[in-house]
Write a protein that holds these residues in place. Structure first.
Motif, PDB file in Angstrom:
ATOM      1  N   PRO A  69       0.832  -1.220   0.000  1.00  0.00           N
ATOM      2  CA  PRO A  69       0.000   0.000   0.000  1.00  0.00           C
ATOM      3  C   PRO A  69       0.857   1.256   0.000  1.00  0.00           C
ATOM      4  CG  PRO A  69      -0.810  -1.603   1.600  1.00  0.00           C
ATOM      5  CD  PRO A  69       0.516  -2.098   1.129  1.00  0.00           C
ATOM      6  N   SER A  70       0.398   2.262  -0.699  1.00  0.00           N
ATOM      7  CA  SER A  70       1.182   3.495  -0.802  1.00  0.00           C
ATOM      8  C   SER A  70       1.310   4.184   0.548  1.00  0.00           C
ATOM      9  CB  SER A  70       0.520   4.438  -1.817  1.00  0.00           C
ATOM     10  OG  SER A  70      -0.810   4.760  -1.413  1.00  0.00           O
ATOM     11  N   GLN A  71       0.263   4.081   1.396  1.00  0.00           N
ATOM     12  CA  GLN A  71       0.363   4.711   2.704  1.00  0.00           C
ATOM     13  C   GLN A  71       1.434   4.067   3.576  1.00  0.00           C
ATOM     14  OE1 GLN A  71      -2.215   2.971   1.574  1.00  0.00           O
ATOM     15  NE2 GLN A  71      -3.433   1.967   3.177  1.00  0.00           N
ATOM     16  N   VAL A  72       1.773   2.815   3.268  1.00  0.00           N
ATOM     17  CA  VAL A  72       2.862   2.149   3.984  1.00  0.00           C
ATOM     18  C   VAL A  72       4.197   2.585   3.414  1.00  0.00           C
ATOM     19  CG1 VAL A  72       3.940  -0.090   4.492  1.00  0.00           C
ATOM     20  CG2 VAL A  72       1.457   0.164   4.654  1.00  0.00           C
ATOM     21  N   VAL A  73       4.288   2.645   2.084  1.00  0.00           N
ATOM     22  CA  VAL A  73       5.544   3.040   1.443  1.00  0.00           C
ATOM     23  C   VAL A  73       5.970   4.427   1.905  1.00  0.00           C
ATOM     24  CG1 VAL A  73       6.666   3.534  -0.766  1.00  0.00           C
ATOM     25  CG2 VAL A  73       5.125   1.567  -0.554  1.00  0.00           C
ATOM     26  N   HIS A  74       5.008   5.313   2.039  1.00  0.00           N
ATOM     27  CA  HIS A  74       5.327   6.696   2.410  1.00  0.00           C
ATOM     28  C   HIS A  74       5.009   6.997   3.877  1.00  0.00           C
ATOM     29  CE1 HIS A  74       5.913   7.463  -1.835  1.00  0.00           C
ATOM     30  NE2 HIS A  74       4.702   6.959  -2.092  1.00  0.00           N
ATOM     31  N   GLY A  75       4.728   5.972   4.645  1.00  0.00           N
ATOM     32  CA  GLY A  75       4.343   6.187   6.030  1.00  0.00           C
ATOM     33  C   GLY A  75       5.480   5.990   7.003  1.00  0.00           C
ATOM     34  N   GLY A  76       5.088   5.813   8.278  1.00  0.00           N
ATOM     35  CA  GLY A  76       6.073   5.655   9.327  1.00  0.00           C
ATOM     36  C   GLY A  76       6.631   4.236   9.412  1.00  0.00           C
TER      37      GLY A  76
END
Length: 741
Positions: A69-76
């Motif tokens: 998921p993109s929110q994981v790639v760009h997340g914490g």
């Protein structure tokens, strides 16, 4: 080498109360022990040698990342709910969560803990299960010092390359190890070889999803100190120092190699970052997570303790087996060297003896005693070969209650042979009957399934020119050596028995004059009370008694006798079982020789110790050695194990070639030597195990007669009295009176 014979002698009253049923439960016990040992080694091998702790760049190239998921790639760096609705957490500003992977290590983890304590810093340690098992006290110290525990898999594999069941096993076993060592469980996971969010691929994401389903929160890193590369203290400091005020999860290592640079860099990093206004916290505190470390349940704690104890026992077992293998190997090599050196010396000593002689030639007549029980298949060949001797002989055949007409067959030949009949009483009684009927000062004893060469009797009695000699061992050779089993026994006779007899002769501690071909002073036999019936190895018992009585026993390799060897594994088992059991009886009976002086002391401290070491203890260790060798092939360096085996085989081959040369044998059968190690050797050590258990349990083994095959022939060229009789095939070498059919 004892004789293969017959019905039991009448038991004494004491023996009649002894249990006669051969124990069978010990085979079940042995099987259980073998399975337990194999299981322990498999578990130990899997946990220690399947993967091992490798560098963090050991994995292959990154794969597709479309499923991440993109929110994981760009997340914490802290990832939760991966299997449902993924979300991540970032570290608070000006906060550093120090993390250490791959430990604990007995050298570097305590030093890192000391640095953290001096600077009042708490960190998070992602531990490897095998290291927890090896050093549970260090994990307890980590927890006691207020640090946080996370798991880093059990054997440090790349979880993305494993099947789902293997991943579950890795996580579960690590969690149990932590629970057993500390009494707590943790929800924090850092997969081995992971780094930052943007480095995740689809395979990595499948691991994180499976871990989330199992209740784990995945912790990645934002800064990698790369201390595993040992780039130098300054470089580690630069890699670990944040740029700006953003919070960081810093990845370092407290195990997996030399971590001296890590310790030095950490000592400088902590005060430097504190001076810059950063604070240090555990992962959960750094991201505001509820306490991920909780007390474990009693069941998991007990399972964890059991796991730790089992694996620690496996480590101890492997070390012990390694030491035993090295010891056994060293002793075997030493034995080979000693046997070859003594065989060489024995050869030249015999050459000198033959040149000058033992003394005046021995020409007096000799009594030849042939104990016979159901020997109709080979008795005619045996008697005719004795009558063909070039030395005067008086033959006494003692029929020990045969039911196959052995005595009638001998009488029907109308040869100058005295036949004595008696009720079946056992071979010792038959020999004593023959001894009582003997009139000569020298006595030769021979089995009813054995043929002599023309010069055997004359050769074997020559050492009696020395008045110190009380018995002479001849050279028993396998006649029916055409099959694979026959060749293996032929190799054993030449390499094992005959080389050992040369050693015993030189050391003056001969333990056995074989029943197939042995000569004795009648005076010496009478002095020790004749042939005893208290053991099943009557020849070994008698020889030891003569040694303890002060007589010298020598080996005359030129006195050859040809005997039938078992032609089936079952027959071989029964024969060797009786030999080994009887030898154990004789060793126990004559154990007093260990503390005696003179000839008896030589027998005890040389002969008995040699037999105990190489015919009892080493064979008992053989199954363990074989299992450990398989362990080495699976989990250690297989090339090294194969190399060691080939070196051992080469050593055996060199010894075999020399032994065959000493015996004047053709080396052709030695091609079967490698096969012998896989089948024959295992059978022999199982025989030793069975014999030892039988002896220890107090059971008594019955005499078991070997099947006769009637393959023996009178040596070619012998002047055989009487009518026509099958001789050796003239196409065969004359020194081999046996058939190849």
């Amino acid at each position: 080498m004892t004789n293969r014979r017959r019905g039991n002698a009448a038991p004494s009253r004491r023996h009649s109360r002894t249990r006669r049923i051969t124990p069978r439960s010990h085979w079940l016990l042995l099987s259980v022990l073998a399975v337990t040992l194999s299981t322990a080694l498999l578990l130990q091998g899997y946990t220690h040698h399947t993967f091992g702790i490798a560098s963090d760049d050991a994995t292959g190239a990154r794969g597709h990342d479309g499923a991440v998921p993109s929110q994981v790639v760009h997340g914490g760096p802290v990832i939760a709910n991966a299997a449902t609705t993924p979300h991540t957490a970032r570290v608070k500003a000006r906060t550093i969560a120090l993390t250490f992977d791959d430990g604990p290590d007995p050298v570097w983890t305590p030093r890192i803990l000391d640095v953290l304590r001096r600077n009042h810093v708490h960190a998070t340690f992602f531990v490897v299960g095998t290291q927890v098992v090896a050093h549970p006290d260090l994990v307890r110290r980590i927890v006691a010092d207020g640090h946080q525990i996370g798991i880093h898999a059990f054997t440090h594999p790349d979880l993305a390359r494993l099947a789902p069941w293997q991943r579950s096993l890795e996580l579960r076993e690590t969690q149990l190890a932590v629970a057993g060592a500390t009494g707590v469980t943790t929800a924090l996971l850092r997969p081995p070889f992971s780094s930052r969010n943007d480095a995740l691929d689809d395979a990595d994401w499948s691991v994180i999803e499976q871990a989330d389903a199992a209740g784990y929160v995945t912790v990645l890193a934002t800064r990698d100190a790369e201390d595993w590369q040992r780039p130098g203290v300054d470089r580690i400091l630069a890699n670990a120092t944040p740029h700006g005020r953003a919070g960081q999860i810093v990845l370092m290592h407290d195990s997996g190699g030399d971590r001296s640079q890590t310790v030095a860099a950490l000592s400088a990093l902590l005060p430097r970052l504190k001076a810059q206004g950063f604070r240090f916290a555990t992962v959960s505190d750094a991201v505001g997570m509820a306490a991920p470390v909780q007390p474990t349940g009693l069941g998991d704690h007990l399972q964890g303790l059991a796991l730790i104890r089992v694996l620690q026992a496996g480590d101890w077992l492997v070390r012990l087996l390694g030491l035993l293998m090295y010891a056994a190997g060293a002793i075997s090599v030493l034995r080979t060297a000693v046997v070859l050196v003594t065989a060489h010396r024995h050869r030249y000593r015999r050459l000198r003896t033959r040149r000058r002689g033992w003394g005046p030639p021995v020409t007096e007549p000799v009594n030849v005693i042939v104990p016979a029980y159901n020997e109709s298949a080979g008795i005619e060949a045996a008697v005719r070969s004795l009558l063909a001797s070039d030395h005067p002989v008086e033959i006494i055949v003692v029929d020990d209650g045969s039911t196959d007409g052995t005595a009638y067959l001998v009488e029907s030949l109308h040869l100058p042979v005295r036949v004595i009949r008696q009720e079946n009483a056992g071979k010792p009684a038959a020999l004593n009957t023959g001894l009582a009927a003997a009139s000569c000062a020298l006595v030769v004893m021979v089995d009813g399934d054995t043929v002599f060469e023309t010069d055997t009797v004359r050769t074997i009695v020559q050492p009696f020119a020395d008045p110190r000699v009380g018995a002479v061992s001849g050279n028993a050779k396998v006649a029916n050596r055409s099959g694979l089993l026959g060749r293996w026994q032929h190799i054993e006779y030449v390499i094992g028995f005959n080389l050992d007899r040369r050693l015993f002769d030189l050391a003056e501690c001969m333990p056995t004059v074989p029943g197939a071909v042995g000569a004795f002073r009648r005076q010496a036999l009478l002095a020790v009370g004749g042939v005893s019936h208290t053991t099943l190895a009557e020849d070994t018992d008698l020889t030891m008694a003569l040694c303890r009585d002060g007589w010298r026993v020598v080996y005359e390799e030129r006195a050859k006798a040809w005997t039938e060897a078992p032609a089936s594994l079952d027959a071989l088992w029964r024969q060797r079982y009786r030999w080994c059991y009887g030898t154990l009886q004789a060793m126990w009976k004559h154990r007093g020789a260990l503390v005696q002086r003179g000839a008896a002391g030589k027998l005890g401290r040389r002969g008995l110790v040699y037999l105990l070491l190489f015919q009892v203890l080493l064979p008992l260790l053989a199954p363990v050695v074989d299992i450990f060798a398989l362990y080495g092939l699976l989990f250690l360096d297989p090339l090294r194990i194969i190399g060691l085996w080939l070196a051992f085989l080469l050593l055996q081959l060199v010894m075999g070639l020399y032994a065959f040369r000493l015996d004047g044998e053709r080396p052709g059968p030695l091609w079967t030597l490698p096969l012998q190690q896989f089948v024959y050797r295992q059978l022999m050590y199982l025989v030793v195990i069975q014999s030892v258990v039988t002896a220890v349990s107090g059971s008594r083994l019955r005499w078991q007669r070997m099947e006769r095959y009637g393959s023996l022939r009178v040596p070619a060229g012998a002047e055989v009295p009487g009518t026509d009789f099958p001789r050796q095939d003239p196409g065969l070498p004359q020194q081999y009176p046996y058939e190849t059919q």
